[in-house]
Write an enzyme that holds these catalytic residues in place. Structure first.
Site, PDB file in Angstrom:
ATOM      1  N   TYR A 138      14.633  14.620  66.607  1.00 36.60           N
ATOM      2  CA  TYR A 138      15.920  14.754  65.897  1.00 36.60           C
ATOM      3  C   TYR A 138      16.975  15.339  66.846  1.00 36.60           C
ATOM      4  O   TYR A 138      18.096  14.827  66.932  1.00 36.60           O
ATOM      5  CB  TYR A 138      15.727  15.659  64.674  1.00 36.60           C
ATOM      6  CG  TYR A 138      16.965  15.840  63.822  1.00 36.60           C
ATOM      7  CD1 TYR A 138      17.360  14.841  62.920  1.00 36.60           C
ATOM      8  CD2 TYR A 138      17.746  16.992  63.895  1.00 36.60           C
ATOM      9  CE1 TYR A 138      18.490  14.998  62.128  1.00 36.60           C
ATOM     10  CE2 TYR A 138      18.878  17.156  63.109  1.00 36.60           C
ATOM     11  CZ  TYR A 138      19.244  16.160  62.222  1.00 36.60           C
ATOM     12  OH  TYR A 138      20.369  16.312  61.442  1.00 36.60           O
ATOM     13  N   ARG A 162      24.180   9.859  48.854  1.00 41.21           N
ATOM     14  CA  ARG A 162      23.852  11.243  48.477  1.00 41.21           C
ATOM     15  C   ARG A 162      24.207  12.189  49.626  1.00 41.21           C
ATOM     16  O   ARG A 162      24.617  11.746  50.713  1.00 41.21           O
ATOM     17  CB  ARG A 162      22.379  11.360  48.120  1.00 41.21           C
ATOM     18  CG  ARG A 162      21.442  11.114  49.290  1.00 41.21           C
ATOM     19  CD  ARG A 162      20.016  11.497  48.917  1.00 41.21           C
ATOM     20  NE  ARG A 162      19.273  11.840  50.112  1.00 41.21           N
ATOM     21  CZ  ARG A 162      18.181  11.185  50.549  1.00 41.21           C
ATOM     22  NH1 ARG A 162      17.717  10.174  49.865  1.00 41.21           N
ATOM     23  NH2 ARG A 162      17.565  11.572  51.648  1.00 41.21           N
ATOM     24  N   LYS A 201      20.483  13.528  68.206  1.00 41.37           N
ATOM     25  CA  LYS A 201      21.822  14.067  67.958  1.00 41.37           C
ATOM     26  C   LYS A 201      22.542  14.403  69.272  1.00 41.37           C
ATOM     27  O   LYS A 201      23.769  14.277  69.355  1.00 41.37           O
ATOM     28  CB  LYS A 201      21.738  15.282  67.038  1.00 41.37           C
ATOM     29  CG  LYS A 201      21.291  14.937  65.616  1.00 41.37           C
ATOM     30  CD  LYS A 201      22.268  13.989  64.927  1.00 41.37           C
ATOM     31  CE  LYS A 201      21.888  13.701  63.475  1.00 41.37           C
ATOM     32  NZ  LYS A 201      22.837  12.822  62.783  1.00 41.37           N
ATOM     33  N   ASN A 245      19.287  -1.288  55.613  1.00 43.23           N
ATOM     34  CA  ASN A 245      18.659  -0.321  56.511  1.00 43.23           C
ATOM     35  C   ASN A 245      19.312  -0.446  57.890  1.00 43.23           C
ATOM     36  O   ASN A 245      19.113  -1.447  58.582  1.00 43.23           O
ATOM     37  CB  ASN A 245      17.158  -0.643  56.576  1.00 43.23           C
ATOM     38  CG  ASN A 245      16.424   0.224  57.576  1.00 43.23           C
ATOM     39  OD1 ASN A 245      17.015   1.092  58.233  1.00 43.23           O
ATOM     40  ND2 ASN A 245      15.130  -0.013  57.708  1.00 43.23           N
ATOM     41  N   ILE A 267      23.781  22.469  56.062  1.00 39.72           N
ATOM     42  CA  ILE A 267      24.442  21.949  54.863  1.00 39.72           C
ATOM     43  C   ILE A 267      23.379  21.761  53.782  1.00 39.72           C
ATOM     44  O   ILE A 267      22.287  21.229  54.056  1.00 39.72           O
ATOM     45  CB  ILE A 267      25.136  20.586  55.152  1.00 39.72           C
ATOM     46  CG1 ILE A 267      26.003  20.659  56.429  1.00 39.72           C
ATOM     47  CG2 ILE A 267      25.959  20.148  53.939  1.00 39.72           C
ATOM     48  CD1 ILE A 267      27.204  21.547  56.392  1.00 39.72           C
ATOM     49  N   SER A 306      25.261  16.816  64.897  1.00 32.88           N
ATOM     50  CA  SER A 306      24.608  18.006  64.331  1.00 32.88           C
ATOM     51  C   SER A 306      24.627  19.136  65.350  1.00 32.88           C
ATOM     52  O   SER A 306      24.656  18.880  66.566  1.00 32.88           O
ATOM     53  CB  SER A 306      23.153  17.690  63.981  1.00 32.88           C
ATOM     54  OG  SER A 306      22.458  18.871  63.620  1.00 32.88           O
TER      55      SER A 306
HETATM   56  P1  NAI Z   1      20.156  13.270  53.228  1.00 31.76           P
HETATM   57  O1  NAI Z   1      18.729  13.061  53.562  1.00 31.76           O
HETATM   58  O2  NAI Z   1      20.515  13.990  51.980  1.00 31.76           O
HETATM   59  O3  NAI Z   1      20.940  11.873  53.234  1.00 31.76           O
HETATM   60  C1  NAI Z   1      20.753  10.968  54.271  1.00 31.76           C
HETATM   61  C2  NAI Z   1      21.346   9.650  53.855  1.00 31.76           C
HETATM   62  O4  NAI Z   1      21.132   8.696  54.893  1.00 31.76           O
HETATM   63  C3  NAI Z   1      20.693   9.107  52.605  1.00 31.76           C
HETATM   64  O5  NAI Z   1      21.688   8.550  51.777  1.00 31.76           O
HETATM   65  C4  NAI Z   1      19.757   8.034  53.141  1.00 31.76           C
HETATM   66  O6  NAI Z   1      19.541   6.993  52.226  1.00 31.76           O
HETATM   67  C5  NAI Z   1      20.553   7.528  54.320  1.00 31.76           C
HETATM   68  N1  NAI Z   1      19.720   6.861  55.284  1.00 31.76           N
HETATM   69  C6  NAI Z   1      18.653   7.363  55.964  1.00 31.76           C
HETATM   70  N2  NAI Z   1      18.114   6.418  56.747  1.00 31.76           N
HETATM   71  C7  NAI Z   1      18.848   5.294  56.556  1.00 31.76           C
HETATM   72  C8  NAI Z   1      18.785   3.978  57.075  1.00 31.76           C
HETATM   73  N3  NAI Z   1      17.833   3.637  57.945  1.00 31.76           N
HETATM   74  N4  NAI Z   1      19.699   3.082  56.668  1.00 31.76           N
HETATM   75  C9  NAI Z   1      20.664   3.417  55.791  1.00 31.76           C
HETATM   76  N5  NAI Z   1      20.775   4.650  55.241  1.00 31.76           N
HETATM   77  C10 NAI Z   1      19.866   5.565  55.639  1.00 31.76           C
HETATM   78  O7  NAI Z   1      20.764  13.999  54.490  1.00 31.76           O
HETATM   79  P2  NAI Z   1      22.155  14.723  54.730  1.00 31.76           P
HETATM   80  O8  NAI Z   1      21.866  16.155  54.884  1.00 31.76           O
HETATM   81  O9  NAI Z   1      23.168  14.291  53.774  1.00 31.76           O
HETATM   82  O10 NAI Z   1      22.493  14.156  56.188  1.00 31.76           O
HETATM   83  C11 NAI Z   1      23.537  13.231  56.452  1.00 31.76           C
HETATM   84  C12 NAI Z   1      23.802  13.243  57.952  1.00 31.76           C
HETATM   85  O11 NAI Z   1      24.201  14.548  58.346  1.00 31.76           O
HETATM   86  C13 NAI Z   1      22.578  12.905  58.805  1.00 31.76           C
HETATM   87  O12 NAI Z   1      22.977  12.133  59.924  1.00 31.76           O
HETATM   88  C14 NAI Z   1      22.083  14.266  59.253  1.00 31.76           C
HETATM   89  O13 NAI Z   1      21.354  14.185  60.447  1.00 31.76           O
HETATM   90  C15 NAI Z   1      23.402  14.990  59.420  1.00 31.76           C
HETATM   91  N6  NAI Z   1      23.304  16.433  59.375  1.00 31.76           N
HETATM   92  C16 NAI Z   1      22.799  17.105  58.284  1.00 31.76           C
HETATM   93  C17 NAI Z   1      22.744  18.489  58.285  1.00 31.76           C
HETATM   94  C18 NAI Z   1      22.242  19.281  57.121  1.00 31.76           C
HETATM   95  O14 NAI Z   1      22.094  20.513  57.266  1.00 31.76           O
HETATM   96  N7  NAI Z   1      21.969  18.701  55.971  1.00 31.76           N
HETATM   97  C19 NAI Z   1      23.208  19.261  59.439  1.00 31.76           C
HETATM   98  C20 NAI Z   1      23.728  18.477  60.517  1.00 31.76           C
HETATM   99  C21 NAI Z   1      23.770  17.115  60.469  1.00 31.76           C
END
Ligand code: NAI
Length: 257
Positions: free
Chosen positions: A161, A14, A165, A62, A194, A148
């Protein structure tokens, strides 16, 4: 196994991860989609990848857990046969935003394990495979870490967090240095705000900040914005760059008067 190029995207079910999966699939990649618990979302991402012209395999696990992480690496190599691209995308925000003076050690450990230690040791395993491939006459793979703006922006209600990062930027530099003899380039993408599940809880607040001119490009970023950047790197757009941080943040990082 096929002639397709082979990628692993952690947390690819996702949000930003799915955006990356779909962008790679549109370029014909076979993507191993890692997810922790939401199989339905990962299946949707896989279906989207096939519709886009790529191929996909689900790789549950995980990345914060050593045994599960090892299974993710093994299942990926089993499904893909080899690896051309590793995208360390999976990450989490603290379950509860707490001021730095109140932050608990359990939250610190959990966030650091998922956002920094997990990606580092997963990369160690898969980088060894990439190194062996080059040593046997094969081509070098590439690695993309999703960092990030929080790596350089203080938010004192989610310090763990930010620290994770910031650490990822050094992890990118270390890997780039270590793997350069094999031609394996390592990049970090720093997304800005995002629109995903992770930012749902702060949407109204960030909407107002964006309206007030927080970012020179006045909108939320979308998962596709990050997908496009990863696909460009994956396609070989930056062959003379490694250890490089690429900002995909609507210009957030600029100091402005
Ligand atoms: P989200 O919460 O929508 O998705 C995170 C994904 O990582 C999910 O699919 C979840 O299942 C997976 N995940 C979490 N812990 C896990 C684990 N222990 N093992 C395997 N999978 C795991 O978050 P989003 O926004 O898509 O974030 C993705 C990446 O982008 C993250 O690293 C986040 O820190 C980074 N990010 C997000 C920003 C935003 O504004 N949404 C901004 C900057 C960086």
């Amino acid at each position: 196994m096929s002639n397709r190029r082979q990628a692993l995207v952690t947390g690819g079910g996702r949000g930003i991860g799915r955006g990356i999966v779909l962008a790679l699939a549109a370029e014909g990649w076979h993507v191993a989609i890692n997810f922790r618990s939401n199989r339905e979302a990962a299946e949707e991402a896989a279906a989207g990848a096939r519709d886009a012209g790529g191929e996909a395999t689900l790789v549950p696990g995980n990345i914060a857990d050593p045994a599960s992480r090892a299974e993710v690496a093994a299942a990926t190599l089993d499904a893909c046969g080899t690896l051309d691209l590793l995208v360390n995308n999976a990450g989490m925000a603290p379950r509860q935003r707490m001021d730095l003076l109140e932050m608990g050690e359990a939250s610190y450990d959990e966030v650091m394990d998922v956002n920094l230690k997990g990606p580092l040791f997963l990369t160690q395993t898969l980088a060894r495979h990439m190194v062996d491939r080059v040593d046997s006459g094969g081509s070098p793979g590439q690695i993309v870490n999703i960092g990030s703006i929080s790596g350089f922006t203080s938010s004192t209600n989610r310090s763990e967090y930010c620290i994770s990062k910031a650490g990822m930027t050094m992890m990118t530099a270390l890997l780039a240095d270590c793997l350069s003899p094999w031609g394996i380039n390592v990049y970090e993408i720093q997304p800005g705000m995002i629109e995903t599940d992770m930012t749902r809880g702060v949407k109204a607040r960030y909407d107002a900040l964006i309206d007030d001119g927080l970012t020179p490009i006045p909108r939320w970023g979308q998962p596709e914005d990050i997908g496009k950047a990863v696909a460009a790197i994956a396609g070989g757009a930056l062959p003379f760059s490694t250890g490089e941080v690429i900002r995909v943040d609507g210009g957030f990082h600029m100091h402005r008067l």
